[in-house]
Enzyme design. Structure first.
Site, PDB file in Angstrom:
ATOM      1  N   SER A   1       0.823  -1.209   0.000  1.00 28.66           N
ATOM      2  CA  SER A   1       0.000   0.000   0.000  1.00 28.66           C
ATOM      3  C   SER A   1       0.856   1.259   0.000  1.00 28.66           C
ATOM      4  CB  SER A   1      -0.931   0.001   1.220  1.00 28.66           C
ATOM      5  OG  SER A   1      -0.180   0.018   2.434  1.00 28.66           O
ATOM      6  N   ASP A   2       1.788   1.365   0.951  1.00 20.51           N
ATOM      7  CA  ASP A   2       2.562   2.601   1.043  1.00 20.51           C
ATOM      8  C   ASP A   2       3.506   2.769  -0.141  1.00 20.51           C
ATOM      9  OD1 ASP A   2       4.163   0.500   1.894  1.00 20.51           O
ATOM     10  OD2 ASP A   2       4.722   1.407   3.811  1.00 20.51           O
ATOM     11  N   CYS A   3       4.075   1.662  -0.621  1.00 19.60           N
ATOM     12  CA  CYS A   3       4.978   1.753  -1.769  1.00 19.60           C
ATOM     13  C   CYS A   3       4.221   2.143  -3.036  1.00 19.60           C
ATOM     14  CB  CYS A   3       5.696   0.415  -1.977  1.00 19.60           C
ATOM     15  SG  CYS A   3       6.647  -0.109  -0.537  1.00 19.60           S
TER      16      CYS A   3
END
Length: 892
Positions: A605-607
């Site tokens: 998600s964050d990447c």
């Protein structure tokens, strides 16, 4: 009725398509959605109604007192569900903080010359040249970083010697890689920042920082760096190398020498090794590192071995090491399988909707115990264990008792206190004891269902290998999948699957001043690059470095998962269809960005969000707009990234890592690993939630009509989540770096992105928490102990930071949080921090390497050498370009 409804929605209606209803119940099916780990709204309503009817019917048959108690219990349960501590709240502080420190004898170890780094296509070419086995390297080459040995080459970029002394700092500065990149930059005529350049203000300091950091950018556009730190990874690979025949193609002599050097350098004065480089010695780290040293050819009477044996036996021997270490000892044949708790492959045969199913586990946990369950089911043992002089000697060296006299079954739960970070609850001990009876008396039924389970494990591992181009999700399952492929292929080294695994071993290896290590992933390339780009853009400096930004943009284009021509030709693309993803519990991948490389294939998600934001920011620059050769990234590819993000939001409003949370908080009561915490399910995190918001909000500004209501709803729910896991003291706990300063940056920025005013009580509480921890010299400092103890480190970063316990990276994180709040009354605090960062910059434009920055699974540190450059640049840029214009004045 309740049981029937579970069977209908869980089994019969699983996989039956249904129109998506919205964000509260974002189901795609009528029944149980195994990808999200959720039942549909209709199923939930039916369960509630049928169970409620059953509950009321039972109460009606009981005396009045019991009816009252039953109603009260229902009310208490409902209140707990609605108002109880969120499952994603990390808790803490721990009642038993870590009370030991590592210690090394003072010594400069000299590392041999000859190592050089290669990336992308050159990396592929060199690997295929060194290992011409006829098998292909599939997937995008961009981002791949490997190390190669040539005695004629100078490792250190022209310097005569390469040394490292852990007593000064166990963290390396990546001098070898950086010296080579700078040498190549100079050879191409690149300009090096002059030492006489004295920055005139904070922005100029950031400018000089970028001028230095651009020299380290690889030819394919990414920034590489050391992602080592854990000590338990490389020994697992060495065990697999040994039991599969000590193949020279697997680990040639040059790599074995470099690995011996690494293990020697990091051995502590007490003879042990830590779980990671800053950890005091543990039985987990020591047992595995000592075994690795012996398998690499160090004799049992070598001084290094004698010291290690003394440490191990002082802790009552290897019977008291952690379960993961015991697993490798069993594979090697120096521990009996009766000494290891059951890992039943037949659990994979349970229905997907079953409350505890392996498919519901966090993917890293799931993908490690997948090959473990196969190897346990096979009772795999090194074929020559009974005659190999090394394994026979280890049976004596690792134990205080005679090997043949050990009651192995009695030792299954034994673990040294220093390894016991997450003590097994009584629930897990009893469950494992019950499984021991199942192992003993299961008979024909056990053999039948285990055979089915192991067949599925082999099929699942084969899919994982292809989906990741034989890289696998991480280093532990990489080498175990490799061993399973070797075993299932007849224990032959010419097995094509084994050979394809061999080609990807270099992806995990890194060389620095301390030797060769195994990284915690195949690198942090995309993650580090996305931060570098954002730092340059926010500071208003990106246009000054057009070549750097163009190279980064091309890297992002080539790294979006299953989105390029090359990646769509890889075997991974065939597994992106709905049926395959459902069969192998894979979330949607197409359109996401990875932590490392496109070939790795697992979006996070964050990447994904940081990659998406990086692309959106870069394509607004003139350097990209006016670039005639700019690679095209279609709007649809950006829409795909947005889709990945929206589907990764959990029911609680937060965002997890790779997948949705498919399980329940009570799974931690079944955590089989003593050394790690909170590994069973994919929790929502403050870091992942805010990172996802950065991408979604940036995307929404540029594409305001695309999935508008869903994005607005996602932002609103994320705001509530961020508030729900904030601690009473105003802080947030950081799960992926050290620790409270890191989480504060995400927490404050996340609330602001959600529309929270800068005067919000939640934001002001966090800012005041940070101000309370600022050191007199203006800096902030934490080390891994903050994460381990779940409490702000009392001594800050004194071990490897400055004398006051401050450090560069934590200071930058704290400044990013406070500067984002843009409050005039924080000015003195902010400018003290800015002056601190400016004062710590080296004449070259670099900043010094200090303590370990990253962490995972609560207890293990991991290295990010890029952080010492990226975050000071970002903090200085934010101060100059955002904070000062908001509060006014001249500034630093």
């Amino acid at each position: 009725g309740f049981v029937l409804s579970v069977l209908v929605f869980g089994q019969l209606l699983q996989g039956v398509p249904k129109k998506r209803l919205g964000n509260i119940f974002p189901e795609r099916e009528w029944g149980y959605d195994k990808i999200r780990g959720e039942y549909s709204a209709a199923a939930a309503a039916t369960f509630f109604a049928t169970f409620g009817y059953f509950y009321i019917s039972v109460l009606a048959m009981l005396p009045t007192l019991f009816q009252v108690l039953g109603c009260a219990a229902a009310v208490v349960f409902a209140v707990w569900v609605v108002f109880g501590t969120p499952v994603s709240m990390p808790g803490g502080p721990r009642t038993h903080p870590i009370d030991r420190h590592p210690h090394w004898d003072k010594k400069d170890f000299v590392f041999e010359q000859g190592w050089f780094n290669a990336v992308a296509s050159e990396s592929h070419e060199l690997t295929l040249k060194e290992l011409p086995n006829g098998e292909p390297l599939t997937g995008e080459p961009f981002g791949r970083q490997t190390w190669h040995f040539d005695q004629k080459k100078t490792t250190s970029g022209g310097k005569d010697t390469i040394t490292h002394d852990c007593s000064v700092n166990p963290n390396t500065s990546d001098k070898i890689f950086r010296a080579q990149r700078i040498a190549q930059w100079k050879a191409r005529g690149g300009k090096v920042p002059e030492e006489k350049w004295v920055p005139k203000d904070a922005k100029d300091c950031a400018r000089k920082g970028i001028a230095f950091y651009q020299m380290l950018q690889c030819d394919d556009g990414h920034w590489a760096g050391d992602y080592g730190g854990p000590h338990f990874l490389m020994p697992g690979m060495i065990v697999v190398w040994y039991v599969t025949g000590k193949d020279e193609d697997f680990l040639p002599a040059s790599k074995r020498r470099a690995m011996r050097h690494y293990l020697t350098v990091h051995q502590q004065a007490d003879g042990g090794w830590g779980t990671h480089i800053e950890s005091p010695s543990t039985m987990f780290g020591t047992t595995l590192c000592y075994v690795a040293l012996r398998l690499l050819g160090v004799s049992g009477d070598d001084p290094r071995s004698v010291k290690a044996q003394k440490f191990i036996k002082a802790q009552k021997g290897a019977l008291y090491t952690a379960s993961w270490a015991k697993f490798y000892l069993c594979l090697l044949g120096v521990m009996h399988w009766d000494g290891h708790c059951s890992i039943p492959a037949e659990f994979w045969m349970l229905p997907d909707w079953f409350p505890f199913h392996p498919g519901r586990l966090w993917c890293h946990c799931r993908m490690v115990y997948l090959p473990m369950s196969y190897l346990y089911g096979k009772r795999f043992v090194y074929a020559d264990a009974e005659k190999d002089p090394v394994t026979l000697a280890l049976r004596k060296e690792l134990y205080c008792e005679e090997y043949d006299g050990i009651d192995w079954d009695a030792t299954r739960h034994w673990v040294a206190p220093m390894d016991n970070y997450s003590p097994k609850p009584w629930t897990m001990r009893y469950a494992q004891d019950l499984l021991a009876y199942w192992e003993r008396y299961g008979g024909g039924l056990l053999r039948m269902v285990r055979h089915w389970g192991m067949d599925y494990c082999i099929d699942y591992m084969a899919a994982e290998d292809l989906q990741t181009n034989f890289i696998c999700i991480g280093p532990v399952n990489k080498v175990l999948n490799m061993l399973c492929a070797w075993d299932h292929g007849g224990r032959k080294n010419d097995n094509p699957k084994f050979q394809r695994h061999l080609l990807r071993i270099p992806d995990y290896l890194w060389v620095a001043e301390d030797g060769m290590k195994m990284q915690g992933y195949n690198g942090s390339q995309c993650w580090d690059t996305s931060f570098a780009v954002q730092a340059a853009v926010e500071g208003g400096l990106a246009e000054e470095f057009p070549q750097m930004t163009r190279m980064a943009y091309e890297y992002f284009e080539r790294t979006q998962i299953l989105s390029t021509e090359v990646s769509k030709k890889s075997p991974a693309y065939a597994y992106e269809d709905e049926e395959s993803r459902r069969k192998y519990y894979r979330h949607v991948s197409e359109g996401g960005w990875p932590f490392s490389t496109s070939a790795h294939g697992w979006p996070i998600s964050d990447c994904t969000s940081e990659g998406l934001k990086g692309v959106l920011l870069l394509r607004e620059l003139n350097a990209i707009k006016n670039w005639g050769k700019s690679p095209k990234i279609s709007d649809q590819r950006l829409f795909n990234a947005c889709n990945v993000l929206l589907t990764l939001q959990n029911f609680d409003g937060g965002f997890a890592t790779y997948e949705n949370n498919r399980g329940y908080g009570w799974y931690e009561a079944l955590n089989p690993s003593e050394v790690f915490g909170d590994i069973m399910i994919d929790y929502s995190y403050v870091e992942c939630t805010t990172a996802s918001l950065t991408g979604l909000t940036t995307f929404h500004k540029l594409f305001p009509k695309h999935r508008t209501e869903e994005i607005k709803s996602a932002i609103s729910r994320a705001r509530n989540f961020l508030k729900s896991i904030q601690r009473k003291d105003g802080s947030w706990y950081g799960s992926w770096a050290c620790c409270f300063t890191y989480a504060a940056w995400f927490g404050v920025e996340g609330l602001l992105l959600c529309g929270e005013p800068t005067t919000s009580p939640n934001i002001r509480a966090c800012v005041e928490f940070l101000k309370k921890h600022q050191k007199p010299n203006g800096g902030w400092g934490e080390d891994f102990r903050s994460c381990f103890d779940k409490s702000y480190a009392k001594e800050g970063m004194k071990a490897y930071g400055d004398s006051q316990g401050a450090g560069i990276v934590p200071t930058a994180w704290a400044l990013l949080a406070i500067a984002a709040a843009k409050n005039e009354k924080d000015r003195e605090c902010v400018e003290k921090g800015v002056k601190y960062l400016i004062s710590r910059q080296l004449p070259s434009g670099d900043w010094p390497q200090e303590g370990i920055s990253g962490v995972f699974n609560r207890s293990c540190g991991i290295t990010y050498t890029a952080y010492r450059n990226v975050f000071p640049i970002w903090a200085l840029g934010r101060y100059s370009n955002k904070y000062l214009p908001a509060v006014g004045g001249k500034g630093v």
